[in-house]
Design an enzyme around this catalytic site. Structure first.
Site, PDB file in Angstrom:
ATOM      1  N   GLY A  12      54.415  46.274  43.641  1.00 26.32           N
ATOM      2  CA  GLY A  12      53.859  44.942  43.872  1.00 26.32           C
ATOM      3  C   GLY A  12      52.987  44.519  42.697  1.00 26.32           C
ATOM      4  O   GLY A  12      52.735  45.304  41.774  1.00 26.32           O
ATOM      5  N   ASP A  13      52.567  43.265  42.731  1.00 23.58           N
ATOM      6  CA  ASP A  13      51.673  42.714  41.695  1.00 23.58           C
ATOM      7  C   ASP A  13      52.285  42.760  40.301  1.00 23.58           C
ATOM      8  O   ASP A  13      51.570  42.860  39.309  1.00 23.58           O
ATOM      9  CB  ASP A  13      50.314  43.450  41.680  1.00 23.58           C
ATOM     10  CG  ASP A  13      49.703  43.502  43.058  1.00 23.58           C
ATOM     11  OD1 ASP A  13      49.693  42.470  43.726  1.00 23.58           O
ATOM     12  OD2 ASP A  13      49.251  44.596  43.463  1.00 23.58           O
ATOM     13  N   LYS A  16      55.371  38.532  39.899  1.00 23.10           N
ATOM     14  CA  LYS A  16      56.482  37.758  40.484  1.00 23.10           C
ATOM     15  C   LYS A  16      56.101  36.302  40.640  1.00 23.10           C
ATOM     16  O   LYS A  16      56.922  35.417  40.465  1.00 23.10           O
ATOM     17  CB  LYS A  16      56.850  38.308  41.880  1.00 23.10           C
ATOM     18  CG  LYS A  16      57.403  39.692  41.883  1.00 23.10           C
ATOM     19  CD  LYS A  16      57.734  40.149  43.290  1.00 23.10           C
ATOM     20  CE  LYS A  16      56.533  40.350  44.200  1.00 23.10           C
ATOM     21  NZ  LYS A  16      55.595  41.378  43.784  1.00 23.10           N
ATOM     22  N   ALA A  39      50.692  39.613  50.964  1.00 25.56           N
ATOM     23  CA  ALA A  39      51.008  39.192  49.594  1.00 25.56           C
ATOM     24  C   ALA A  39      49.923  38.243  49.101  1.00 25.56           C
ATOM     25  O   ALA A  39      49.180  37.683  49.901  1.00 25.56           O
ATOM     26  CB  ALA A  39      52.360  38.484  49.583  1.00 25.56           C
ATOM     27  N   GLY A  40      49.866  38.071  47.800  1.00 29.53           N
ATOM     28  CA  GLY A  40      48.894  37.100  47.301  1.00 29.53           C
ATOM     29  C   GLY A  40      49.115  36.784  45.848  1.00 29.53           C
ATOM     30  O   GLY A  40      49.325  37.684  45.049  1.00 29.53           O
ATOM     31  N   HIS A  41      49.144  35.519  45.521  1.00 21.87           N
ATOM     32  CA  HIS A  41      49.075  35.156  44.120  1.00 21.87           C
ATOM     33  C   HIS A  41      48.428  33.793  43.959  1.00 21.87           C
ATOM     34  O   HIS A  41      48.350  33.016  44.900  1.00 21.87           O
ATOM     35  CB  HIS A  41      50.430  35.265  43.405  1.00 21.87           C
ATOM     36  CG  HIS A  41      51.476  34.334  43.913  1.00 21.87           C
ATOM     37  ND1 HIS A  41      52.388  34.709  44.855  1.00 21.87           N
ATOM     38  CD2 HIS A  41      51.765  33.060  43.587  1.00 21.87           C
ATOM     39  CE1 HIS A  41      53.204  33.695  45.084  1.00 21.87           C
ATOM     40  NE2 HIS A  41      52.842  32.682  44.337  1.00 21.87           N
ATOM     41  N   THR A  42      47.922  33.578  42.754  1.00 21.94           N
ATOM     42  CA  THR A  42      47.180  32.363  42.469  1.00 21.94           C
ATOM     43  C   THR A  42      47.955  31.563  41.441  1.00 21.94           C
ATOM     44  O   THR A  42      48.401  32.113  40.444  1.00 21.94           O
ATOM     45  CB  THR A  42      45.801  32.739  41.878  1.00 21.94           C
ATOM     46  OG1 THR A  42      45.174  33.629  42.798  1.00 21.94           O
ATOM     47  CG2 THR A  42      44.927  31.526  41.674  1.00 21.94           C
ATOM     48  N   THR A 129      46.046  46.121  53.481  1.00 17.07           N
ATOM     49  CA  THR A 129      45.316  44.895  53.155  1.00 17.07           C
ATOM     50  C   THR A 129      44.507  44.393  54.362  1.00 17.07           C
ATOM     51  O   THR A 129      43.801  43.403  54.255  1.00 17.07           O
ATOM     52  CB  THR A 129      46.296  43.786  52.730  1.00 17.07           C
ATOM     53  OG1 THR A 129      47.230  43.577  53.802  1.00 17.07           O
ATOM     54  CG2 THR A 129      47.049  44.161  51.470  1.00 17.07           C
ATOM     55  N   GLN A 224      55.426  42.129  47.650  1.00 16.53           N
ATOM     56  CA  GLN A 224      55.252  43.560  47.366  1.00 16.53           C
ATOM     57  C   GLN A 224      56.336  44.027  46.383  1.00 16.53           C
ATOM     58  O   GLN A 224      56.686  43.270  45.496  1.00 16.53           O
ATOM     59  CB  GLN A 224      55.253  44.408  48.657  1.00 16.53           C
ATOM     60  CG  GLN A 224      54.057  44.136  49.577  1.00 16.53           C
ATOM     61  CD  GLN A 224      54.264  42.989  50.533  1.00 16.53           C
ATOM     62  OE1 GLN A 224      55.313  42.879  51.158  1.00 16.53           O
ATOM     63  NE2 GLN A 224      53.286  42.124  50.666  1.00 16.53           N
ATOM     64  N   ARG A 305      42.792  47.568  40.938  1.00 20.10           N
ATOM     65  CA  ARG A 305      44.087  48.250  41.014  1.00 20.10           C
ATOM     66  C   ARG A 305      44.066  49.511  40.166  1.00 20.10           C
ATOM     67  O   ARG A 305      43.436  49.537  39.106  1.00 20.10           O
ATOM     68  CB  ARG A 305      45.196  47.320  40.512  1.00 20.10           C
ATOM     69  CG  ARG A 305      45.366  46.104  41.383  1.00 20.10           C
ATOM     70  CD  ARG A 305      46.465  45.183  40.875  1.00 20.10           C
ATOM     71  NE  ARG A 305      46.518  43.987  41.703  1.00 20.10           N
ATOM     72  CZ  ARG A 305      46.746  42.756  41.244  1.00 20.10           C
ATOM     73  NH1 ARG A 305      46.950  42.551  39.963  1.00 20.10           N
ATOM     74  NH2 ARG A 305      46.758  41.739  42.067  1.00 20.10           N
TER      75      ARG A 305
END
Ligand code: IMP
Length: 441
Positions: A12-13, A16, A39-42, A129, A224, A305
């Site tokens: 993950g991370d 993507k 999941a998470g993105h900015t 999480t 992920q 991380r």
């Protein structure tokens, strides 16, 4: 037109979010098919920051249909808060979104149980999480889940909650010594959320099959990555869904034959959040360089991380499992300034050299990395727009990755902005590079 998938090939991370954001200008439909608000993105567009946990990345673009498929576990409160956040900024999410009626809901007791299970004295914490993902999928498999179709039907919702809350409260209070939830409150909150979401709930599998029949370009957006896949990752230190190509068909409700082009996303190094084996992990100044330079802090939890060298057996395993057509290699800029850069090419396990990733997690736990070092590059590559302008050592590193993984590169990323990208096939270049834009994932 074949569907395209974008899948994380590590833990993950991998970035993507940026890749999907870039190429969704070519999509008619963008689909999430598994996972949930873990999941998470900015995404930053023209100075505006948008934080995504559940919504597919296509919501920022007009004229795209965005689908949350049946393989997801959806926290209705989180989904509505994301919808509200985006709507307040003038993005008409409600007209661009469809939610699968057969997707499962994350209920408050799932989040309570996730936290209590992670905090228990017996057993090994996974470092989840805390979004209730595991308990929601457990209820799905247990045939006790509440689906979106139940959430929008008052009688069904009440009946399902009556059965669940009583049982969950016994677990919460008697096994974990936590505080019981109030059935009426859980029902009232869930019903209010369900009523707001009702206009979006539909049979998204049918919608997607029809879109594919009509020749629409459908993008499947993985969350992920392969190594967090519940069946093929570093079990038990995984998420609770098939977080790779193998999850698309079941999670979206389309045949596997429909998935045409597959992009595997890898970082030029590796990271992992949470517990579990990570053979290429670094603990020295090199790890700090990657963490600080790459902003390697969890988008959902803010946790630092773990960082390490690019792991060839892991990426090759992911590529063989998913049969990627091309790699998107991200964050090459983060490695600038390192005198040498490393690749884990094999492992030493119990005195033997092992070239292929072993699926038995206990072997991965004992794996010592065999590392090959290559000359690094000092130049800041973030302004490079043509592969020919990359430092020779950087190009050589990319070539090493591709030849050892067995997949050619398709996209190289040298910064968070949409413009900081090189495409092998310029026809796939986004028509709309927004210089102020940036994505981290
Ligand atoms: P869960 O998905 O919250 O149950 O967490 C299970 C494991 O997957 C933990 O190690 C999490 O840190 C990891 N995980 C879940 N979602 C993501 C993600 O989007 N990026 C990276 N790791 C994740």
């Amino acid at each position: 037109m074949p569907a395209t998938s974008v899948i994380g090939a590590q833990w993950g991370d991998e970035g993507k979010g940026k890749i999907i954001d870039l190429i969704t200008d070519q999509a008619d439909v963008v689909v999430r098919f598994q996972g949930g608000a873990n999941a998470g993105h900015t995404v930053i567009v023209e100075g505006n920051k948008f934080v995504f946990h559940l919504l597919p990345s296509g919501v920022l673009r007009e004229g795209k249909l965005n689908v949350l498929g049946g393989g997801l576990v959806i926290d209705p409160a989180q989904l509505l808060s994301e919808i509200d956040q985006f709507t307040e900024r003038g993005i008409d999410v409600m007209s661009r979104l469809a939610v699968a009626g057969n997707a499962h809901c994350v209920m408050p007791y799932h989040k309570t149980l996730d936290a209590l299970r992670e905090g228990r004295k017996a057993g090994v914490p996974i470092g989840t999480t805390g979004r209730g993902i595991g308990p929601a999928y457990a209820d799905k498999a247990h045939r006790a889940g509440i689906r979106m179709y139940d959430l929008i039907d008052e009688q069904r919702l009440r009946a399902r909650l009556e059965a669940n809350v009583e049982e969950k409260n016994r677990f919460i209070t008697q096994v974990y010594e936590g505080e019981a939830l109030d059935l009426e409150q859980v029902f009232a909150d869930a019903w209010a959320l369900g009523q707001r979401l009702a206009p979006l709930v539909t049979d998204t599998g049918r919608v997607l099959r029809a879109a594919l029949d009509d020749g629409k370009h459908v993008f499947f957006e993985g969350a992920q990555g392969v190594m967090l896949d519940i069946d093929h990752g570093t079990y038990p230190f995984v998420t609770s869904s098939n977080s790779d190509t193998l999850g698309i068909a079941a999670g979206a409700g389309v045949s596997p034959r429909r998935i045409g082009h597959q992009i595997g996303v890898v970082k030029a190094y590796c990271t992992r959040v949470g517990a579990g084996p990570f053979p290429s992990e670094l603990f020295d100044a090199q790890a700090d360089h990657l963490r600080e330079g790459g902003g390697e802090f969890g988008a959902t939890t803010g946790r630092p991380r773990r960082c390490g060298w690019f792991d060839v057996p892991v990426a090759r395993y992911a590529a063989q499992l998913c049969e990627f057509d091309g790699l998107a290699i991200t964050k090459l800029d983060v490695m600038s300034g390192m005198p040498e850069v490393g690749l884990v090419t094999a492992y030493e396990i119990d005195g033997e050299t092992v070239d292929e990733y072993p699926v038995d997690t206990t072997l991965v736990e004992r794996a010592k990395p065999i590392i090959e070092m290559f000359p690094g590059w000092t130049e800041n590559v973030s302004a490079v727009r043509d592969v020919a302008d990359l430092p020779e050592t950087c190009r050589a590193f990319v070539d090493e990755i591709c030849s050892r993984v067995g997949v050619p590169w398709e996209i190289l990323s040298v910064g968070p902005g949409r413009e900081s990208t090189m495409f092998r096939n310029p026809a796939r270049r986004t028509a709309d590079p927004t210089p102020a834009g940036g994505v981290s994932s």
